[in-house]
Design a protein around this motif. Sequence first.
Motif, PDB file in Angstrom:
ATOM      1  N   GLN A  71       0.818  -1.212   0.000  1.00  0.00           N
ATOM      2  CA  GLN A  71       0.000   0.000   0.000  1.00  0.00           C
ATOM      3  C   GLN A  71       0.847   1.255   0.000  1.00  0.00           C
ATOM      4  O   GLN A  71       2.019   1.241   0.354  1.00  0.00           O
ATOM      5  CB  GLN A  71      -0.961   0.009   1.175  1.00  0.00           C
ATOM      6  CG  GLN A  71      -0.318  -0.168   2.515  1.00  0.00           C
ATOM      7  CD  GLN A  71      -1.367  -0.053   3.600  1.00  0.00           C
ATOM      8  OE1 GLN A  71      -1.757   1.026   3.979  1.00  0.00           O
ATOM      9  NE2 GLN A  71      -1.821  -1.184   4.121  1.00  0.00           N
ATOM     10  N   LYS A  72       0.235   2.326  -0.452  1.00  0.00           N
ATOM     11  CA  LYS A  72       0.927   3.600  -0.519  1.00  0.00           C
ATOM     12  C   LYS A  72      -0.073   4.696  -0.154  1.00  0.00           C
ATOM     13  O   LYS A  72      -1.253   4.590  -0.471  1.00  0.00           O
ATOM     14  CB  LYS A  72       1.450   3.819  -1.934  1.00  0.00           C
ATOM     15  CG  LYS A  72       2.453   4.948  -2.038  1.00  0.00           C
ATOM     16  CD  LYS A  72       3.076   5.014  -3.405  1.00  0.00           C
ATOM     17  CE  LYS A  72       3.930   6.260  -3.506  1.00  0.00           C
ATOM     18  NZ  LYS A  72       4.417   6.471  -4.862  1.00  0.00           N
ATOM     19  N   VAL A  73       0.428   5.708   0.511  1.00  0.00           N
ATOM     20  CA  VAL A  73      -0.453   6.770   0.981  1.00  0.00           C
ATOM     21  C   VAL A  73      -0.359   7.972   0.047  1.00  0.00           C
ATOM     22  O   VAL A  73       0.739   8.377  -0.335  1.00  0.00           O
ATOM     23  CB  VAL A  73      -0.052   7.187   2.415  1.00  0.00           C
ATOM     24  CG1 VAL A  73      -0.917   8.333   2.892  1.00  0.00           C
ATOM     25  CG2 VAL A  73      -0.166   6.005   3.350  1.00  0.00           C
ATOM     26  N   PHE A  74      -1.497   8.502  -0.372  1.00  0.00           N
ATOM     27  CA  PHE A  74      -1.540   9.697  -1.217  1.00  0.00           C
ATOM     28  C   PHE A  74      -2.285  10.797  -0.490  1.00  0.00           C
ATOM     29  O   PHE A  74      -3.239  10.520   0.236  1.00  0.00           O
ATOM     30  CB  PHE A  74      -2.282   9.401  -2.528  1.00  0.00           C
ATOM     31  CG  PHE A  74      -1.533   8.503  -3.465  1.00  0.00           C
ATOM     32  CD1 PHE A  74      -0.742   9.025  -4.465  1.00  0.00           C
ATOM     33  CD2 PHE A  74      -1.630   7.116  -3.330  1.00  0.00           C
ATOM     34  CE1 PHE A  74      -0.053   8.190  -5.323  1.00  0.00           C
ATOM     35  CE2 PHE A  74      -0.938   6.277  -4.184  1.00  0.00           C
ATOM     36  CZ  PHE A  74      -0.145   6.799  -5.185  1.00  0.00           C
ATOM     37  N   GLU A  75      -1.850  12.022  -0.691  1.00  0.00           N
ATOM     38  CA  GLU A  75      -2.580  13.160  -0.127  1.00  0.00           C
ATOM     39  C   GLU A  75      -3.244  13.904  -1.277  1.00  0.00           C
ATOM     40  O   GLU A  75      -2.573  14.311  -2.228  1.00  0.00           O
ATOM     41  CB  GLU A  75      -1.621  14.116   0.605  1.00  0.00           C
ATOM     42  CG  GLU A  75      -0.840  13.481   1.747  1.00  0.00           C
ATOM     43  CD  GLU A  75      -1.691  13.183   2.962  1.00  0.00           C
ATOM     44  OE1 GLU A  75      -2.792  13.765   3.052  1.00  0.00           O
ATOM     45  OE2 GLU A  75      -1.279  12.349   3.790  1.00  0.00           O
ATOM     46  N   PHE A  76      -4.559  14.044  -1.203  1.00  0.00           N
ATOM     47  CA  PHE A  76      -5.278  14.777  -2.230  1.00  0.00           C
ATOM     48  C   PHE A  76      -6.067  15.896  -1.570  1.00  0.00           C
ATOM     49  O   PHE A  76      -6.117  15.998  -0.343  1.00  0.00           O
ATOM     50  CB  PHE A  76      -6.256  13.871  -2.984  1.00  0.00           C
ATOM     51  CG  PHE A  76      -5.583  12.850  -3.830  1.00  0.00           C
ATOM     52  CD1 PHE A  76      -4.636  13.232  -4.771  1.00  0.00           C
ATOM     53  CD2 PHE A  76      -5.897  11.510  -3.683  1.00  0.00           C
ATOM     54  CE1 PHE A  76      -4.015  12.278  -5.567  1.00  0.00           C
ATOM     55  CE2 PHE A  76      -5.283  10.554  -4.476  1.00  0.00           C
ATOM     56  CZ  PHE A  76      -4.337  10.940  -5.417  1.00  0.00           C
ATOM     57  N   VAL A 101      -5.509  -2.310  -6.750  1.00  0.00           N
ATOM     58  CA  VAL A 101      -6.697  -3.088  -6.381  1.00  0.00           C
ATOM     59  C   VAL A 101      -7.840  -2.157  -6.013  1.00  0.00           C
ATOM     60  O   VAL A 101      -8.986  -2.354  -6.400  1.00  0.00           O
ATOM     61  CB  VAL A 101      -6.377  -4.010  -5.185  1.00  0.00           C
ATOM     62  CG1 VAL A 101      -7.615  -4.777  -4.768  1.00  0.00           C
ATOM     63  CG2 VAL A 101      -5.252  -4.954  -5.533  1.00  0.00           C
ATOM     64  N   GLY A 102      -7.514  -1.139  -5.266  1.00  0.00           N
ATOM     65  CA  GLY A 102      -8.552  -0.218  -4.825  1.00  0.00           C
ATOM     66  C   GLY A 102      -7.960   0.815  -3.902  1.00  0.00           C
ATOM     67  O   GLY A 102      -6.752   0.843  -3.670  1.00  0.00           O
ATOM     68  N   VAL A 103      -8.831   1.649  -3.374  1.00  0.00           N
ATOM     69  CA  VAL A 103      -8.390   2.728  -2.513  1.00  0.00           C
ATOM     70  C   VAL A 103      -9.217   2.675  -1.236  1.00  0.00           C
ATOM     71  O   VAL A 103     -10.426   2.475  -1.292  1.00  0.00           O
ATOM     72  CB  VAL A 103      -8.617   4.096  -3.210  1.00  0.00           C
ATOM     73  CG1 VAL A 103      -8.016   5.209  -2.388  1.00  0.00           C
ATOM     74  CG2 VAL A 103      -8.044   4.096  -4.601  1.00  0.00           C
ATOM     75  N   ALA A 104      -8.551   2.827  -0.111  1.00  0.00           N
ATOM     76  CA  ALA A 104      -9.294   2.941   1.144  1.00  0.00           C
ATOM     77  C   ALA A 104      -9.365   4.412   1.519  1.00  0.00           C
ATOM     78  O   ALA A 104      -8.359   5.123   1.465  1.00  0.00           O
ATOM     79  CB  ALA A 104      -8.606   2.150   2.241  1.00  0.00           C
ATOM     80  N   GLU A 224      -2.575   8.619 -11.955  1.00  0.00           N
ATOM     81  CA  GLU A 224      -1.469   8.867 -11.015  1.00  0.00           C
ATOM     82  C   GLU A 224      -1.377   7.742  -9.980  1.00  0.00           C
ATOM     83  O   GLU A 224      -0.294   7.242  -9.659  1.00  0.00           O
ATOM     84  CB  GLU A 224      -1.730  10.203 -10.318  1.00  0.00           C
ATOM     85  CG  GLU A 224      -0.624  10.709  -9.440  1.00  0.00           C
ATOM     86  CD  GLU A 224      -1.069  11.947  -8.669  1.00  0.00           C
ATOM     87  OE1 GLU A 224      -0.611  12.101  -7.536  1.00  0.00           O
ATOM     88  OE2 GLU A 224      -1.892  12.744  -9.193  1.00  0.00           O
ATOM     89  N   LEU A 225      -2.564   7.312  -9.505  1.00  0.00           N
ATOM     90  CA  LEU A 225      -2.597   6.221  -8.536  1.00  0.00           C
ATOM     91  C   LEU A 225      -2.076   4.927  -9.145  1.00  0.00           C
ATOM     92  O   LEU A 225      -1.376   4.154  -8.501  1.00  0.00           O
ATOM     93  CB  LEU A 225      -4.035   6.007  -8.036  1.00  0.00           C
ATOM     94  CG  LEU A 225      -4.575   7.014  -7.036  1.00  0.00           C
ATOM     95  CD1 LEU A 225      -6.084   6.884  -6.922  1.00  0.00           C
ATOM     96  CD2 LEU A 225      -3.945   6.799  -5.685  1.00  0.00           C
TER      97      LEU A 225
END
Lengths: 230, 218
Positions: A71-76, A101-104, A224-225
């Motif tokens: 997993q990787k953390v993104f700031e939007f 796979v998806g985003v939490a 981007e994700l």
Amino acid sequence: MTTQAQAAAAPAAQHNSGGSIPMLRTLGGLALLSGCLLSLVYQGTNERIARNFEARVRDAVFELLPGATQQKVFEFSGSDEAGKDTPFTAYAGYDDTGRLVGVALEASDGNGYGGEIRFLYGYQPDTQQVVGMKVLLCKETPGLGDRIKTDEAFLDNFKALEVPLADDASALAHPLAYAKPGKGGGPGQIEGISGATISSKAVARAMHNSASLMLPVIRKHLSELQENKP
Amino acid sequence: MSDQQGPPSSMDVFLRGLWQENPVFVMLLGTCPTLAVTNKVINCFAMGVSVMFVLVMSGLLISLLRSFIPKQVRIASFIIIIATFVTIVDYAIQSISLDLYDSLGAFIQLIVVNCIILGRAEAFASKNGPAKSMLDAVGMGLGFTFALLCLGVIREALGNGTLMMDTPFEISLFGPNFAPWSIMILPPGGFFVLGLELILFAWLRKRREQRRAQTAQA
């Protein structure tokens, strides 16, 4: 000034045990001692508590996104209903081959029965579905409101909740809303738990607010994700 | 009781909390956390140890400061001291395990108003030296933990068929065909088990007194 006042009050206090200086001194001293002790303990445990919370979020992300192994953390940042810019965090999950796979995403509502309710939900951009929900913070009444964590029928609402975006991808196609237990079934309806109406409504409200804020942003940043794999 | 004459010995002070004046079974104090957290053995341990820590530390501090605390503000002072140690326990449990923290819920913070602790501070620590106060606190704390475990073991065994669930030491008691009696985990189960155990302990005490009376007559 204070020392003079204390010196004058001290003999009086000795004569009369009901003087207020010793009381003030005792309570003030104890409060000071307590404050010092607590700030020490807080500094000692703060880091570990924050780490425990991170670990809990990380585990919840893997649980919500079946097949995800990294997993990787993104700031939007997106704009909410009032048009205000609201930053948020997206936890993207990838499988072994690096496919998204998806985003939490996180949702919260401050008007639960016991205060704030905060939870994570898994979102699959390719199917436009919410695929699960996990409560992170819940102060609801044990045995009633806190069933939002465990009630299977309630959690089933979030197993395959359709959250399609409107054609211009700037908003949800249909709102997500609370429905009375047994009366749901329509698009975007979240059936509550009987006896836990306030808690269920808070979850549905949080779900709607979070999805309508975040999903359009996720759609915009989808490439981007997908490309920035961990 | 045999220790009516003269000051009680250290051993009596210690054993009193554990048995003769057990906070839950004899004094019926602290029944709210007792009923609430005893659905799992691990919760009983954590709650018992937390209460014991707060009892010992506040007992120690209060007995050391007992001659400095003016009588009028003693309750306020006790509450400050107790609340400080409860907050320390609160942080400590959060840093050990968030799951444990969640399953104990508000009952950790509510130790502040647990009448066992204020009761011991007022009735014992404010009148005795630090060594005896700590002994009393350990005795009371162990008595409380013992009482919690008496409930917790039965409730978890019948309600879930396990002992020490949610820990690495989980033991399954009745095999896979056991149908859990889930009312024991729920609040009514707490009342049932506490009620039955109060009957049992009252009966044991009565029987012992009768036997003592018989030997005295003979």
